[in-house]
Design a protein around this motif. Structure first.
Motif, PDB file in Angstrom:
ATOM      1  N   LYS A 228      -1.609  12.881 -22.393  1.00 31.72           N
ATOM      2  CA  LYS A 228      -1.848  12.166 -21.124  1.00 31.72           C
ATOM      3  C   LYS A 228      -1.787  10.665 -21.399  1.00 31.72           C
ATOM      4  O   LYS A 228      -2.553  10.149 -22.201  1.00 31.72           O
ATOM      5  CB  LYS A 228      -3.232  12.568 -20.578  1.00 31.72           C
ATOM      6  N   MET A 229      -0.868   9.982 -20.729  1.00 31.19           N
ATOM      7  CA  MET A 229      -0.735   8.530 -20.900  1.00 31.19           C
ATOM      8  C   MET A 229      -1.838   7.799 -20.135  1.00 31.19           C
ATOM      9  O   MET A 229      -2.276   8.245 -19.074  1.00 31.19           O
ATOM     10  CB  MET A 229       0.617   8.052 -20.364  1.00 31.19           C
ATOM     11  N   HIS A 230      -2.252   6.654 -20.667  1.00 28.94           N
ATOM     12  CA  HIS A 230      -3.160   5.759 -19.951  1.00 28.94           C
ATOM     13  C   HIS A 230      -2.347   4.997 -18.900  1.00 28.94           C
ATOM     14  O   HIS A 230      -1.144   4.804 -19.068  1.00 28.94           O
ATOM     15  CB  HIS A 230      -3.784   4.776 -20.935  1.00 28.94           C
ATOM     16  N   ALA A 231      -3.004   4.571 -17.841  1.00 28.31           N
ATOM     17  CA  ALA A 231      -2.297   3.814 -16.790  1.00 28.31           C
ATOM     18  C   ALA A 231      -2.460   2.313 -17.029  1.00 28.31           C
ATOM     19  O   ALA A 231      -3.515   1.856 -17.468  1.00 28.31           O
ATOM     20  CB  ALA A 231      -2.847   4.182 -15.414  1.00 28.31           C
ATOM     21  N   GLU A 232      -1.398   1.564 -16.754  1.00 28.20           N
ATOM     22  CA  GLU A 232      -1.421   0.105 -16.900  1.00 28.20           C
ATOM     23  C   GLU A 232      -0.850  -0.521 -15.630  1.00 28.20           C
ATOM     24  O   GLU A 232       0.018   0.059 -14.980  1.00 28.20           O
ATOM     25  CB  GLU A 232      -0.590  -0.319 -18.123  1.00 28.20           C
ATOM     26  N   HIS A 233      -1.337  -1.714 -15.308  1.00 30.26           N
ATOM     27  CA  HIS A 233      -0.902  -2.373 -14.079  1.00 30.26           C
ATOM     28  C   HIS A 233       0.352  -3.204 -14.342  1.00 30.26           C
ATOM     29  O   HIS A 233       0.427  -3.934 -15.324  1.00 30.26           O
ATOM     30  CB  HIS A 233      -2.013  -3.276 -13.524  1.00 30.26           C
ATOM     31  N   TYR A 234       1.335  -3.083 -13.440  1.00 32.27           N
ATOM     32  CA  TYR A 234       2.580  -3.843 -13.607  1.00 32.27           C
ATOM     33  C   TYR A 234       2.922  -4.586 -12.319  1.00 32.27           C
ATOM     34  O   TYR A 234       2.471  -4.230 -11.222  1.00 32.27           O
ATOM     35  CB  TYR A 234       3.749  -2.906 -13.981  1.00 32.27           C
ATOM     36  N   TYR A 235       3.777  -5.606 -12.471  1.00 34.27           N
ATOM     37  CA  TYR A 235       4.312  -6.332 -11.319  1.00 34.27           C
ATOM     38  C   TYR A 235       5.728  -6.787 -11.653  1.00 34.27           C
ATOM     39  O   TYR A 235       5.966  -7.377 -12.706  1.00 34.27           O
ATOM     40  CB  TYR A 235       3.441  -7.548 -10.988  1.00 34.27           C
ATOM     41  N   MET A 236       6.676  -6.485 -10.751  1.00 28.42           N
ATOM     42  CA  MET A 236       8.036  -7.015 -10.871  1.00 28.42           C
ATOM     43  C   MET A 236       8.311  -7.887  -9.656  1.00 28.42           C
ATOM     44  O   MET A 236       8.298  -7.394  -8.531  1.00 28.42           O
ATOM     45  CB  MET A 236       9.071  -5.883 -10.927  1.00 28.42           C
ATOM     46  N   PRO A 237       8.557  -9.201  -9.863  1.00 27.78           N
ATOM     47  CA  PRO A 237       8.864 -10.065  -8.719  1.00 27.78           C
ATOM     48  C   PRO A 237      10.274  -9.801  -8.196  1.00 27.78           C
ATOM     49  O   PRO A 237      11.116  -9.244  -8.909  1.00 27.78           O
ATOM     50  CB  PRO A 237       8.742 -11.478  -9.299  1.00 27.78           C
ATOM     51  N   GLN A 238      10.512 -10.225  -6.960  1.00 30.81           N
ATOM     52  CA  GLN A 238      11.827 -10.019  -6.342  1.00 30.81           C
ATOM     53  C   GLN A 238      12.935 -10.695  -7.148  1.00 30.81           C
ATOM     54  O   GLN A 238      14.040 -10.163  -7.273  1.00 30.81           O
ATOM     55  CB  GLN A 238      11.816 -10.549  -4.896  1.00 30.81           C
ATOM     56  N   SER A 239      12.637 -11.865  -7.733  1.00 31.69           N
ATOM     57  CA  SER A 239      13.668 -12.606  -8.494  1.00 31.69           C
ATOM     58  C   SER A 239      14.177 -11.774  -9.676  1.00 31.69           C
ATOM     59  O   SER A 239      15.382 -11.761  -9.968  1.00 31.69           O
ATOM     60  CB  SER A 239      13.110 -13.948  -8.990  1.00 31.69           C
ATOM     61  N   THR A 240      13.270 -11.067 -10.351  1.00 28.01           N
ATOM     62  CA  THR A 240      13.686 -10.233 -11.487  1.00 28.01           C
ATOM     63  C   THR A 240      14.438  -9.001 -10.991  1.00 28.01           C
ATOM     64  O   THR A 240      15.442  -8.585 -11.590  1.00 28.01           O
ATOM     65  CB  THR A 240      12.461  -9.824 -12.323  1.00 28.01           C
ATOM     66  N   ALA A 241      13.972  -8.418  -9.886  1.00 34.48           N
ATOM     67  CA  ALA A 241      14.668  -7.268  -9.293  1.00 34.48           C
ATOM     68  C   ALA A 241      16.110  -7.647  -8.928  1.00 34.48           C
ATOM     69  O   ALA A 241      17.066  -6.915  -9.233  1.00 34.48           O
ATOM     70  CB  ALA A 241      13.915  -6.786  -8.052  1.00 34.48           C
ATOM     71  N   ASP A 242      16.276  -8.825  -8.297  1.00 35.24           N
ATOM     72  CA  ASP A 242      17.618  -9.304  -7.918  1.00 35.24           C
ATOM     73  C   ASP A 242      18.493  -9.486  -9.149  1.00 35.24           C
ATOM     74  O   ASP A 242      19.683  -9.149  -9.146  1.00 35.24           O
ATOM     75  CB  ASP A 242      17.519 -10.636  -7.158  1.00 35.24           C
ATOM     76  N   MET A 243      17.903 -10.043 -10.213  1.00 29.21           N
ATOM     77  CA  MET A 243      18.645 -10.290 -11.452  1.00 29.21           C
ATOM     78  C   MET A 243      19.141  -8.971 -12.051  1.00 29.21           C
ATOM     79  O   MET A 243      20.292  -8.850 -12.468  1.00 29.21           O
ATOM     80  CB  MET A 243      17.754 -11.023 -12.452  1.00 29.21           C
ATOM     81  N   ILE A 244      18.269  -7.954 -12.086  1.00 30.36           N
ATOM     82  CA  ILE A 244      18.667  -6.654 -12.651  1.00 30.36           C
ATOM     83  C   ILE A 244      19.770  -6.023 -11.806  1.00 30.36           C
ATOM     84  O   ILE A 244      20.779  -5.536 -12.333  1.00 30.36           O
ATOM     85  CB  ILE A 244      17.448  -5.708 -12.750  1.00 30.36           C
ATOM     86  N   ASN A 245      19.621  -6.064 -10.471  1.00 31.40           N
ATOM     87  CA  ASN A 245      20.651  -5.495  -9.584  1.00 31.40           C
ATOM     88  C   ASN A 245      21.996  -6.187  -9.798  1.00 31.40           C
ATOM     89  O   ASN A 245      23.039  -5.525  -9.892  1.00 31.40           O
ATOM     90  CB  ASN A 245      20.220  -5.626  -8.116  1.00 31.40           C
ATOM     91  N   ALA A 246      21.961  -7.511  -9.902  1.00 34.14           N
ATOM     92  CA  ALA A 246      23.211  -8.275 -10.085  1.00 34.14           C
ATOM     93  C   ALA A 246      23.840  -7.962 -11.439  1.00 34.14           C
ATOM     94  O   ALA A 246      25.070  -7.842 -11.563  1.00 34.14           O
ATOM     95  CB  ALA A 246      22.932  -9.774  -9.961  1.00 34.14           C
ATOM     96  N   THR A 247      23.006  -7.826 -12.471  1.00 33.05           N
ATOM     97  CA  THR A 247      23.505  -7.496 -13.818  1.00 33.05           C
ATOM     98  C   THR A 247      24.208  -6.143 -13.796  1.00 33.05           C
ATOM     99  O   THR A 247      25.305  -5.982 -14.348  1.00 33.05           O
ATOM    100  CB  THR A 247      22.344  -7.481 -14.840  1.00 33.05           C
ATOM    101  N   LYS A 248      23.582  -5.181 -13.138  1.00 31.20           N
ATOM    102  CA  LYS A 248      24.165  -3.835 -13.027  1.00 31.20           C
ATOM    103  C   LYS A 248      25.527  -3.892 -12.315  1.00 31.20           C
ATOM    104  O   LYS A 248      26.495  -3.258 -12.742  1.00 31.20           O
ATOM    105  CB  LYS A 248      23.235  -2.916 -12.231  1.00 31.20           C
TER     106      LYS A 248
END
Length: 346
Positions: A228-248
């Protein structure tokens, strides 16, 4: 090997104790770098400062900007003067934290402690089922500044030497305080190296995942699917999401700096279907058989035998390739774990 038959012992390798790095190297980017071709298993040996040569224009790097809290604090119990160590795990609300207390028997509900000659005080408000404590802090001033003054870095248990400079257990781009351990793959970067990478036409984007102490928890289940994995809090801003989409879209590679960035990318991809601003808790467990939805490559350190982290790397590059690479790292006397050397898997 089918994923459902994978045993924890399938991720064991023999590591001589003297290869566990006790100190970071200077400068940061002088650490060694092994490259592992995830398709062929081919290995090369370089230095981390060469990494810009291995990245291509159009690639992007995703880095975790979480900052480690100096979360180990030593207190004195009011009334008895007994010494207790607290390790802050998670900020629950305002001044209430979940913490580990050692020795626990001194930290019963209602007991109070002072730290740093009275700069900080706390009261234990609850003892949780797993033995962790909820503590409420009382202080004047800014909590994180006080913590900076009196707290120690929560170094992993395998590091026995005292850290002279607290900043060496932070990445040079750390921003968001909240981790109980460093996202160590990022410790190799210097500001100059990041600049060189950008000049090559590689984009940099940031996510935040606050590393919990569960990172160091060994896998005790025989079958990895029972872990069972422990849970951790994450945040991805829109700027990083846009960068990943554009890279793809342009056919570039999305390369995570560290397993925490990898888990964030894959958690967002799984939850959202496409990359967009997202935050929440993730307990994603990545092991062989997992189909990556966002990630093409990974920069990571060398991990503990039988850990969830070596399982994650094996999901990307294949268990046999990874174990062979680790054998080579032992043979070549690479430095292991948090302050150790790095690996690029592409």
């Amino acid at each position: 090997m089918q994923e459902h038959t994978l045993q924890t012992r399938d991720f064991y390798y023999d590591l001589p104790q003297e290869l566990i790095a006790q100190k970071p190297v200077e400068p940061r980017d002088s650490s060694r770098l092994m490259t592992l071709d995830k398709e062929t298993g081919e290995i090369t040996h370089r230095h981390f400062r060469d990494i810009a040569d291995l990245l291509r224009p159009g690639d992007c790097l995703v880095l975790n900007d979480s900052r480690v809290l100096p979360a180990r604090i030593y207190g004195v119990k009011e009334g008895t003067g007994a010494h207790v160590e607290f390790l802050l795990l998670e900020n629950k609300e305002d001044d209430v934290w979940e913490a580990l207390a050692k020795p626990g028997k001194r930290a019963k509900e209602g007991s109070r402690f002072t730290f740093g000659d009275g700069l900080l005080q706390c009261e234990v408000t609850d003892v949780l089922e797993d033995g962790n404590r909820l503590i409420r802090f009382i202080y004047d001033g800014v909590f994180f500044q006080l913590l900076d003054k009196i707290g120690q870095m929560p170094l992993p248990p395998y590091i026995k030497e005292k850290l002279e400079d607290k900043e060496r257990y932070q990445t040079v781009y750390s921003q968001e305080a909240g981790s109980a351990a460093a996202p160590t793959a990022g410790l190799h970067f210097t500001p100059e190296l990041l600049e060189k990478i950008k000049e090559k036409g590689v984009e940099l984007g940031f996510v935040t995942l606050h590393v919990g102490l569960g990172t160091f928890r060994p896998v005790s289940a025989e079958r990895i699917t029972d872990h069972k994995m422990h849970a951790e809090h994450y945040y991805m801003p829109q700027s990083t999401a846009d960068m990943i989409n554009a890279t793809k879209e342009r056919g570039g590679r999305v390369i995570a700096v560290g397993t925490t960035s990898c888990r964030t990318i894959e958690s967002v991809a799984r939850r959202e279907g496409r990359f967009k601003e997202s935050q929440g808790w993730t307990d994603i467990f990545i092991y062989p058989g997992y189909q990556f939805k966002g990630l093409d490559g990974l920069i990571t350190n060398f991990h503990l035998p039988e850990s969830t982290l070596i399982m994650l790397v094996s999901a990307l590059a294949g268990r046999e390739h990874v174990l062979r690479a680790y054998e080579a790292a032992v043979w070549e006397r690479y430095r292991f774990f948090s302050f150790g050397d790095a690996m690029l898997v592409v």
